[in-house]
Design an enzyme around this catalytic site. Sequence first.
Site, PDB file in Angstrom:
ATOM      1  N   PHE A 142       0.859  -1.176   0.000  1.00 35.62           N
ATOM      2  CA  PHE A 142       0.000   0.000   0.000  1.00 35.62           C
ATOM      3  C   PHE A 142       0.898   1.230   0.000  1.00 35.62           C
ATOM      4  CE2 PHE A 142      -2.678   3.167   2.196  1.00 35.62           C
ATOM      5  CZ  PHE A 142      -3.927   2.969   1.624  1.00 35.62           C
ATOM      6  N   THR A 145       2.526   6.817   2.024  1.00 32.89           N
ATOM      7  CA  THR A 145       3.579   7.640   2.616  1.00 32.89           C
ATOM      8  C   THR A 145       4.688   7.921   1.609  1.00 32.89           C
ATOM      9  OG1 THR A 145       3.153   6.762   4.823  1.00 32.89           O
ATOM     10  CG2 THR A 145       5.320   7.721   4.443  1.00 32.89           C
ATOM     11  N   PRO A 147       8.641  10.183   0.946  1.00 31.21           N
ATOM     12  CA  PRO A 147       9.809  10.632   1.704  1.00 31.21           C
ATOM     13  C   PRO A 147       9.585  11.942   2.452  1.00 31.21           C
ATOM     14  CG  PRO A 147      10.496   9.810  -0.438  1.00 31.21           C
ATOM     15  CD  PRO A 147       8.995   9.818  -0.444  1.00 31.21           C
ATOM     16  N   HIS A 149       6.341  13.349   2.887  1.00 25.93           N
ATOM     17  CA  HIS A 149       4.934  13.526   3.292  1.00 25.93           C
ATOM     18  C   HIS A 149       4.435  12.243   3.945  1.00 25.93           C
ATOM     19  CE1 HIS A 149       4.462  17.394   1.285  1.00 25.93           C
ATOM     20  NE2 HIS A 149       5.200  16.892   0.315  1.00 25.93           N
ATOM     21  N   GLY A 150       4.318  12.298   5.291  1.00 25.83           N
ATOM     22  CA  GLY A 150       3.793  11.168   6.043  1.00 25.83           C
ATOM     23  C   GLY A 150       2.471  11.525   6.682  1.00 25.83           C
ATOM     24  N   TRP A 175       8.827   3.697   3.146  1.00 26.02           N
ATOM     25  CA  TRP A 175       8.443   2.912   4.325  1.00 26.02           C
ATOM     26  C   TRP A 175       7.255   2.008   4.015  1.00 26.02           C
ATOM     27  CZ3 TRP A 175      12.512   3.134   7.030  1.00 26.02           C
ATOM     28  CH2 TRP A 175      13.203   4.335   7.237  1.00 26.02           C
ATOM     29  N   CYS A 251      -8.921   3.277   4.474  1.00 25.40           N
ATOM     30  CA  CYS A 251      -8.090   2.071   4.564  1.00 25.40           C
ATOM     31  C   CYS A 251      -7.217   2.132   5.808  1.00 25.40           C
ATOM     32  CB  CYS A 251      -7.228   1.928   3.321  1.00 25.40           C
ATOM     33  SG  CYS A 251      -8.145   1.773   1.759  1.00 25.40           S
ATOM     34  N   LEU A 351      13.563  -7.374  34.191  1.00 28.24           N
ATOM     35  CA  LEU A 351      14.589  -8.309  33.749  1.00 28.24           C
ATOM     36  C   LEU A 351      15.996  -7.772  33.952  1.00 28.24           C
ATOM     37  CD1 LEU A 351      12.042  -9.572  32.347  1.00 28.24           C
ATOM     38  CD2 LEU A 351      13.581 -10.255  30.504  1.00 28.24           C
ATOM     39  N   GLU A 376       0.699   4.415  10.679  1.00 23.80           N
ATOM     40  CA  GLU A 376      -0.766   4.503  10.750  1.00 23.80           C
ATOM     41  C   GLU A 376      -1.220   5.656  11.648  1.00 23.80           C
ATOM     42  OE1 GLU A 376      -1.836   2.666   8.623  1.00 23.80           O
ATOM     43  OE2 GLU A 376      -0.799   0.749   8.606  1.00 23.80           O
TER      44      GLU A 376
END
Length: 397
Positions: A142, A145, A147, A149-150, A175, A251, A351, A376
Amino acid sequence: MPAPSAATPPFDPRDPLGIDDCLDPEDLAVRDTVRAWAADRVLPHIAEWYERGELPGVRELARELGALGALGMSLEGYGCAGASAVSYGLACLELEAADSGIRSLVSVQGSLAMYAIHRYGSEEQKRRWLPAMAAGEIIGCFGLTEPDHGSDPAGMRAHARRDGSDWLLTGRKMWITNGSVAGVAVVWARTDEGVRGFLVPAGTPGFSAPEITHKWSLRASVTSELVLDDVRLPADAVLPEARGLRGPLSCLSHARYGIVWGAMGAARTCFETALRYAGTREQFGRPIGGFQLTQAKLADMALELHKGILLALHLGRRMDAGRLLAEQVSFGKLNNVREAIEICRTARTVLGANGISLEYPVMRHATNLESVLTYEGTVEMHQLVLGKALTGLDAFR
């Protein structure tokens, strides 16, 4: 309050609120099937895959997931399982309990690529792609996104122009999960008619998907760039029912729903690891689980984990009833990923130094969730979605 009856089961540290009692037999069967598959096919190898930074045999894994009915699980027809939203959510939880990269493979395939075709594609497009994608024979990706504009997809630079009856598509996407192994890419681009979605088969001249390496998160996941250089596509490559940003954003909302569940899977694994460790690791002559500060950490982790699962279940019931709002999905994504990261970090402290070792899953999940926190929709974007819903005022710009 009446006293518990003799038939009341004892307190279960794995299910302290009795959430399993709220699940249908079909839901439990899906959960147990996916859990068993992940235990057999992923858990024995995932630390090595993560350390090597690869997901070997991804196509074989996709076919196995298709045989389970996990691809496009909540979609109807065309070989899809038509399962409930709750069943799909539980599958996401179990997959991410193994590794976020495996859940990402399934989410991008079903909730982004297949969902886009199922909701916005022509009948011919659905018949061509969906059955093979549901079976895992074709992997999808899909491309939204870019480089530069995310969070602001409206600023995308990818564009398509008509050339006779064809389209010429140019741009770069970044990505992109599944990109270099995908048989088809759903790519969104600006046109004179607004933002449109295009189906770009692998091997189309001018289209390539170089893999992105040197990642410190989601290492056992295929991540790629999509490069489109005057890619010529026929008229029937465009998704006919999608115009404007409403298409890709719907989506994304569907995919975010799976993350609401999935993040709790990563958190559950880290909590249960810390709980087991606290029962066996000894300091000052006794297990560290017997110290007040450790018990406080375990109690707080359990609270946030099971509150998050209850939130996911509530949203799943709303989706199954056709009443789930995008703002409610933002509520779930923002809360559950944020709390999952905190659970992972707290588990790491239980841990001690062992928490950074790949002998244990905690640091792997913690670093994976740094990506889940961003993709997302970042924390800030979901905060602004909720801020606008609460105040009626748009603060995005």
